[in-house]
Design an enzyme around this catalytic site. Structure first.
Site, mmCIF file in Angstrom:
data_model
loop_
_atom_site.group_PDB
_atom_site.id
_atom_site.type_symbol
_atom_site.label_atom_id
_atom_site.label_comp_id
_atom_site.label_asym_id
_atom_site.label_seq_id
_atom_site.Cartn_x
_atom_site.Cartn_y
_atom_site.Cartn_z
ATOM 1 C CE LYS A 69 -4.450 0.751 2.206
ATOM 2 N NZ LYS A 69 -4.970 1.026 3.617
HETATM 3 C C1 E4P Z 1 -8.204 1.911 3.558
HETATM 4 O O1 E4P Z 1 -7.632 0.821 3.067
HETATM 5 C C2 E4P Z 1 -8.193 2.498 4.735
HETATM 6 O O2 E4P Z 1 -7.481 1.622 5.880
HETATM 7 C C3 E4P Z 1 -9.296 2.791 5.689
HETATM 8 O O3 E4P Z 1 -10.405 2.332 4.842
HETATM 9 C C4 E4P Z 1 -9.528 4.275 6.168
HETATM 10 O O4 E4P Z 1 -10.757 4.104 6.617
HETATM 11 P P1 E4P Z 1 -11.135 5.528 7.912
HETATM 12 O O5 E4P Z 1 -11.142 6.650 7.162
HETATM 13 O O6 E4P Z 1 -12.182 5.074 8.553
HETATM 14 O O7 E4P Z 1 -9.888 5.545 8.860
#
Ligand code: E4P
Length: 214
Positions: free
Chosen positions: A83
């Site tokens: 990522k």
């Molecule tokens: C995506 O890969 C992220 O880990 C995640 O969806 C972030 O979500 P949040 O805005 O609830 O922290």
């Protein structure tokens, strides 16, 4: 649309894998820190439970650092997806990872232009953050719709992961908007299983059955 779980919590992952619906897992630095565990060991544990894509995020913000960390992450297990944040260095890293045959998930996507750039750099997945756009008064799901439209128009193969999902309505809208995947917190995924009429109906069936049996 496939379901990924957005968590670094092993118990949550184990419980949901038993439902047979989990195609992958996404983590981010905040989710890992919350668990208070070693990052690489936790990713290893997750890959032993989930056969699909498991995203682990790089912490470095420079291209060399991202590549070094990303390569180390892929040594954990073959299904690790690196990522990478949506930055200039992030795009450069995605290009290199793609040439190396390493899968990438470009995260923190907040515009369709960012998504198309990430796709053209070779991203396997792009992650538009729906809930965080809603939080600032925009419509996060419009972004998912726009990205899907653009990807279809230009025959882009990169898959869209609807991320920052906060409630079951987001899940429904993500599938209607054409997200290939939604990455969902365990609580929200379990909420999607529930319906009060299912519970009421089951109670009535069992009551009728037991009454007839005397
Ligand atoms: C995506 O890969 C992220 O880990 C995640 O969806 C972030 O979500 P949040 O805005 O609830 O922290």
């Amino acid at each position: 649309m496939k379901f990924f779980v957005d968590t670094a919590n092993i118990q949550e992952i184990k419980e949901l894998v038993e439902l047979g619906v989990v195609a992958g897992v996404t983590t981010n630095p905040s989710l890992v820190v919350k668990e208070g565990v070693d990052f690489h060991s936790r990713l290893k544990e997750i890959t032993e439970i989930v056969p699909g894509s498991v995203s682990g995020e790089v912490i470095a913000t420079d291209v060399e650092g991202m590549i070094q960390e990303g390569v180390a992450l892929t040594k954990i297990a073959p299904q690790i997806t690196v990522k990478v944040p949506m930055t200039v260095d992030g795009l450069k890293a995605v290009k290199v990872f793609t040439e190396m045959g390493i899968k990438t998930n470009v995260t923190l996507i907040f515009s369709a232009n960012q998504a198309l750039l990430a796709a053209r750099a070779g991203a396997t997945y792009v992650s538009p953050f729906v809930g965080r756009l809603d939080d600032i008064g925009q419509n996060g799901m419009d972004l998912v719709r726009d990205i899907r439209h653009i990807f279809d128009l230009h025959k882009v193969k990169t898959e869209i992961i609807a991320a920052s999902i906060r409630h079951p309505q987001h899940v429904l809208e993500a599938s209607l908007a054409g997200a290939h995947i939604a990455t969902i917190p365990s609580k929200v995924l379990l909420q999607c299983v529930q319906h009060p009429l299912t519970d009421k109906g089951l109670d009535a069936f069992l009551k009728d059955w037991n009454n007839a049996k005397g």
